[in-house]
Design a protein around this motif. Structure first.
Motif, mmCIF file in Angstrom:
data_model
loop_
_atom_site.group_PDB
_atom_site.id
_atom_site.type_symbol
_atom_site.label_atom_id
_atom_site.label_comp_id
_atom_site.label_asym_id
_atom_site.label_seq_id
_atom_site.Cartn_x
_atom_site.Cartn_y
_atom_site.Cartn_z
ATOM 1 N N GLN A 51 0.801 -1.298 0.056
ATOM 2 C CA GLN A 51 0.075 0.035 0.107
ATOM 3 C C GLN A 51 0.903 1.245 0.040
ATOM 4 O O GLN A 51 0.360 2.302 -0.558
ATOM 5 N N CYS A 88 -10.961 -0.061 3.326
ATOM 6 C CA CYS A 88 -9.297 -0.130 3.195
ATOM 7 C C CYS A 88 -8.915 1.059 2.881
ATOM 8 O O CYS A 88 -9.470 1.936 2.157
ATOM 9 N N LEU A 89 -7.660 1.610 3.507
ATOM 10 C CA LEU A 89 -7.019 2.735 3.260
ATOM 11 C C LEU A 89 -6.817 3.110 1.753
ATOM 12 O O LEU A 89 -6.760 4.312 1.381
ATOM 13 N N HIS A 130 -7.290 -9.701 5.913
ATOM 14 C CA HIS A 130 -7.374 -8.685 4.842
ATOM 15 C C HIS A 130 -5.868 -8.086 4.427
ATOM 16 O O HIS A 130 -5.561 -8.007 3.352
ATOM 17 N N HIS A 134 -3.557 -8.673 0.725
ATOM 18 C CA HIS A 134 -2.780 -7.514 0.023
ATOM 19 C C HIS A 134 -1.456 -8.148 -0.512
ATOM 20 O O HIS A 134 -1.109 -7.511 -1.742
HETATM 21 ZN ZN ZN Z 1 -6.622 -2.724 2.555
#
Ligand code: ZN
Length: 154
Positions: A51, A88-89, A130, A134
């Motif tokens: 991310q 989710c960010l 989660h 990713h």
């Molecule tokens: Zn996420």
């Protein structure tokens, strides 16, 4: 310590499979510290390295009981099921209904490379599942039962 930019789900990096972390050195620790700052600033519960554009198998989480650093994580066991509202960010403002395991047994390494196993339940199990997704380039939106409409959000 620095705040990193969180990539959005349109970024191709978030759809790639991450490589294992091999070096448990100062560069890794710096990255983990930056991830912690970034997570806190974003007011999230979990953040995976991809991310912030780093294709390595690691994530951090804080579901209210302190910061947990998980490097090269493997979910050894998933038990039960829970229905969650999830976001989710990397997908700001978007939420969906999803099923996650109620309990997970997670193995990972800490920042010194030491292995540990922890059993997580509820929000922590949801979050770990989660974040592990990713690392395989899987985003929650591809697994939701349905996304919530704007009238369902508060
Ligand atoms: Zn996420």
């Amino acid at each position: 310590m620095a705040i990193r930019t969180i990539l959005t789900d349109k970024d191709p990096v978030l759809h790639k499979v991450c490589k294992p972390v091999e070096n448990f050195d100062e560069r890794l620790w710096q990255l983990l510290d930056d991830m912690a700052d970034t997570l806190e600033k974003a007011d999230g519960v979990g953040l995976a390295a991809p991310q912030i554009g780093i294709l390595r198998r690691m994530f951090i989480m804080n579901t209210g009981d302190g910061l947990r650093e998980c490097i090269n994580p493997t979910i050894l066991e998933r038990r039960g099921q829970q229905e969650c509202t999830e976001g989710c960010l990397s997908s700001p403002g978007e939420y969906g209904i999803i099923h996650r395991p109620a309990k997970v047994k997670l193995q990972a390494q800490n920042r010194d490379g030491k292995f540990f196993i922890v059993t997580l339940e509820g929000l922590a199990a949801q979050c770990a599942d989660h974040e592990c997704d990713h690392l395989d380039g899987v985003l929650f939106k591809s697994k939701v039962d349905r996304m919530l409409g704007p009238d369902e959000l508060r």
